[in-house]
Motif scaffolding. Structure first.
Motif, PDB file in Angstrom:
ATOM      1  N   ILE A  91       0.872  -1.180   0.000  1.00  0.00           N
ATOM      2  CA  ILE A  91       0.000   0.000   0.000  1.00  0.00           C
ATOM      3  C   ILE A  91       0.907   1.227   0.000  1.00  0.00           C
ATOM      4  N   SER A  92       1.450   1.536  -1.152  1.00  0.00           N
ATOM      5  CA  SER A  92       2.406   2.640  -1.249  1.00  0.00           C
ATOM      6  C   SER A  92       1.683   3.959  -1.482  1.00  0.00           C
ATOM      7  N   ASP A  93       2.330   5.051  -1.097  1.00  0.00           N
ATOM      8  CA  ASP A  93       1.738   6.377  -1.267  1.00  0.00           C
ATOM      9  C   ASP A  93       1.506   6.706  -2.736  1.00  0.00           C
ATOM     10  N   SER A  94       2.319   6.131  -3.618  1.00  0.00           N
ATOM     11  CA  SER A  94       2.193   6.444  -5.047  1.00  0.00           C
ATOM     12  C   SER A  94       1.070   5.676  -5.726  1.00  0.00           C
ATOM     13  N   ARG A  95       0.570   4.632  -5.062  1.00  0.00           N
ATOM     14  CA  ARG A  95      -0.442   3.779  -5.703  1.00  0.00           C
ATOM     15  C   ARG A  95      -1.839   3.955  -5.132  1.00  0.00           C
ATOM     16  N   MET A  96      -1.944   4.550  -3.941  1.00  0.00           N
ATOM     17  CA  MET A  96      -3.249   4.601  -3.296  1.00  0.00           C
ATOM     18  C   MET A  96      -3.413   5.898  -2.517  1.00  0.00           C
ATOM     19  N   ALA A  97      -4.537   6.559  -2.714  1.00  0.00           N
ATOM     20  CA  ALA A  97      -4.837   7.774  -1.976  1.00  0.00           C
ATOM     21  C   ALA A  97      -5.022   7.448  -0.495  1.00  0.00           C
ATOM     22  N   GLY A  98      -4.503   8.317   0.354  1.00  0.00           N
ATOM     23  CA  GLY A  98      -4.642   8.096   1.799  1.00  0.00           C
ATOM     24  C   GLY A  98      -3.904   6.879   2.290  1.00  0.00           C
ATOM     25  N   ALA A  99      -2.805   6.516   1.620  1.00  0.00           N
ATOM     26  CA  ALA A  99      -2.106   5.272   1.939  1.00  0.00           C
ATOM     27  C   ALA A  99      -1.616   5.228   3.379  1.00  0.00           C
ATOM     28  N   GLN A 100      -1.088   6.341   3.880  1.00  0.00           N
ATOM     29  CA  GLN A 100      -0.550   6.334   5.237  1.00  0.00           C
ATOM     30  C   GLN A 100      -1.647   6.037   6.258  1.00  0.00           C
ATOM     31  N   ASP A 101      -2.798   6.683   6.117  1.00  0.00           N
ATOM     32  CA  ASP A 101      -3.903   6.430   7.042  1.00  0.00           C
ATOM     33  C   ASP A 101      -4.376   4.981   6.944  1.00  0.00           C
ATOM     34  N   ILE A 102      -4.392   4.445   5.733  1.00  0.00           N
ATOM     35  CA  ILE A 102      -4.841   3.069   5.546  1.00  0.00           C
ATOM     36  C   ILE A 102      -3.856   2.099   6.194  1.00  0.00           C
ATOM     37  N   ARG A 103      -2.567   2.348   6.010  1.00  0.00           N
ATOM     38  CA  ARG A 103      -1.566   1.488   6.654  1.00  0.00           C
ATOM     39  C   ARG A 103      -1.716   1.533   8.168  1.00  0.00           C
ATOM     40  N   GLU A 104      -1.902   2.724   8.702  1.00  0.00           N
ATOM     41  CA  GLU A 104      -2.058   2.859  10.152  1.00  0.00           C
ATOM     42  C   GLU A 104      -3.316   2.151  10.642  1.00  0.00           C
ATOM     43  N   GLU A 105      -4.374   2.232   9.855  1.00  0.00           N
ATOM     44  CA  GLU A 105      -5.618   1.566  10.241  1.00  0.00           C
ATOM     45  C   GLU A 105      -5.439   0.041  10.269  1.00  0.00           C
ATOM     46  N   ILE A 106      -4.785  -0.490   9.252  1.00  0.00           N
ATOM     47  CA  ILE A 106      -4.568  -1.938   9.197  1.00  0.00           C
ATOM     48  C   ILE A 106      -3.673  -2.378  10.349  1.00  0.00           C
ATOM     49  N   MET A 107      -2.620  -1.622  10.615  1.00  0.00           N
ATOM     50  CA  MET A 107      -1.731  -1.984  11.720  1.00  0.00           C
ATOM     51  C   MET A 107      -2.464  -1.901  13.062  1.00  0.00           C
ATOM     52  N   GLY A 108      -3.314  -0.888  13.197  1.00  0.00           N
ATOM     53  CA  GLY A 108      -4.081  -0.760  14.427  1.00  0.00           C
ATOM     54  C   GLY A 108      -5.021  -1.928  14.640  1.00  0.00           C
ATOM     55  N   ARG A 109      -5.668  -2.343  13.577  1.00  0.00           N
ATOM     56  CA  ARG A 109      -6.598  -3.472  13.696  1.00  0.00           C
ATOM     57  C   ARG A 109      -5.853  -4.781  13.937  1.00  0.00           C
ATOM     58  N   PHE A 110      -4.648  -4.880  13.381  1.00  0.00           N
ATOM     59  CA  PHE A 110      -3.861  -6.088  13.634  1.00  0.00           C
ATOM     60  C   PHE A 110      -3.424  -6.118  15.105  1.00  0.00           C
ATOM     61  N   ALA A 111      -3.062  -4.958  15.643  1.00  0.00           N
ATOM     62  CA  ALA A 111      -2.712  -4.886  17.064  1.00  0.00           C
ATOM     63  C   ALA A 111      -3.907  -5.288  17.927  1.00  0.00           C
ATOM     64  N   GLU A 112      -5.097  -4.876  17.516  1.00  0.00           N
ATOM     65  CA  GLU A 112      -6.308  -5.259  18.242  1.00  0.00           C
ATOM     66  C   GLU A 112      -6.519  -6.770  18.178  1.00  0.00           C
ATOM     67  N   ARG A 113      -6.210  -7.347  17.040  1.00  0.00           N
ATOM     68  CA  ARG A 113      -6.343  -8.797  16.890  1.00  0.00           C
ATOM     69  C   ARG A 113      -5.400  -9.529  17.844  1.00  0.00           C
ATOM     70  N   ILE A 114      -4.174  -9.027  17.945  1.00  0.00           N
ATOM     71  CA  ILE A 114      -3.213  -9.611  18.879  1.00  0.00           C
ATOM     72  C   ILE A 114      -3.726  -9.491  20.307  1.00  0.00           C
ATOM     73  N   ALA A 115      -4.277  -8.331  20.630  1.00  0.00           N
ATOM     74  CA  ALA A 115      -4.777  -8.108  21.988  1.00  0.00           C
ATOM     75  C   ALA A 115      -5.905  -9.072  22.321  1.00  0.00           C
ATOM     76  N   LYS A 116      -6.815  -9.274  21.409  1.00  0.00           N
ATOM     77  CA  LYS A 116      -7.926 -10.197  21.648  1.00  0.00           C
ATOM     78  C   LYS A 116      -7.409 -11.617  21.857  1.00  0.00           C
ATOM     79  N   ASP A 117      -6.435 -11.993  21.053  1.00  0.00           N
ATOM     80  CA  ASP A 117      -5.862 -13.335  21.193  1.00  0.00           C
ATOM     81  C   ASP A 117      -5.162 -13.476  22.544  1.00  0.00           C
ATOM     82  N   CYS A 118      -4.394 -12.469  22.927  1.00  0.00           N
ATOM     83  CA  CYS A 118      -3.639 -12.547  24.176  1.00  0.00           C
ATOM     84  C   CYS A 118      -4.540 -12.518  25.395  1.00  0.00           C
TER      85      CYS A 118
END
Length: 259
Positions: A91-118
């Protein structure tokens, strides 16, 4: 010996790690935590001694179960760094609008997934111990379908039940909080629409806190084995509370006619 996985495939058979992953885990279990962390820090797949992410996931979960918080935090940081590097490639900045926010959102949700598992709520990381890259690719695509390619949305305000959308108890509690203790407004469809839109418009750091509160996570805990919002966001509980308070202030302002 590595613990077996609990999840089952569509045919009812337990998930099994590939033989090479089992060998890797057995080898890493024979060394101390410091040596493992040194190996985990090798980021390039081409480097000698690189440890696959399946193994990092296994030892992350094991550290949490054993209450080894320092080890858990270090493995968590290394795993999230790998996830971030992967997202920069897909998800590079050159290929997708709002890429940074999208990357942060995916990472945040993955962190939430880890938290639920733990926290033992769900066995949400078993497949990541089997085929991490495939598991994360599926996870990434699922999040992208939910949030869309050009804007980052919060998680839905309601969940669909047999009788139509039902507001989640976490949302109701949070709404009642900033509505001054009046939860009745939450039943108003117009209010629910405005609330969802107002949360979507919050700054990312505030939206992330509200999203985690909506899922029932604690801001902080005296129990070191509980995954909290402060741990997931890597900040102290005062910072989390400040973000929450700023978010609620903004929401009150946006929803003045209901407050």
């Amino acid at each position: 010996m590595p613990e077996p996985l609990k999840s089952k495939d569509k045919n009812g058979f337990p998930f099994t790690r590939p033989p090479e992953i089992e060998v890797c885990l057995a080898r890493l279990e024979s060394v101390d935590a410091a040596a493992r962390l040194q190996a985990f820090a090798i980021a390039s797949r081409k480097s000698c001694g690189y440890v696959p992410s399946e193994a990092l996931t296994y030892f992350l979960r094991r550290a949490q179960a054993a209450g080894a918080q320092d080890e858990f935090k270090q493995i968590f940081g290394l795993l999230m760094k790998r996830v971030g590097q992967s997202l920069f490639a897909t998800i590079s900045d050159s290929r997708m609008a709002g890429a940074q926010d999208i990357r942060e959102e995916i990472m945040g949700r993955f962190a939430e997934r880890i938290a639920k598992d733990c926290n033992g709520r769900f066995a949400m990381l078993d497949f990541f111990e089997v085929r991490f890259d495939l598991a994360f690719a599926r996870f990434r695509k699922t999040v992208l379908r939910q949030i869309g390619p050009v804007s980052v949305l919060t998680e839905p305000l309601s969940t669909d039940g047999d009788e139509g959308p039902d507001i989640s108890p976490e949302v109701e509690a949070a709404a009642a909080d900033f509505l001054g203790g009046d939860p009745q407004e939450i039943d108003d469809p117009a209010f629910r629409f405005e609330l969802d839109a107002a949360i979507d418009a919050l700054p990312h750091d505030q939206r992330r806190v509200v999203g985690l509160l909506r899922q029932g996570f604690q801001i902080d805990s005296k129990d070191p084995n509980i995954m909290t919002i402060a741990k997931m966001l890597k900040c102290d509980e005062r910072t989390v509370r400040n973000r929450r308070d700023r978010a609620y202030k903004t929401l009150r302002s946006a929803l003045q006619e209901y407050v």
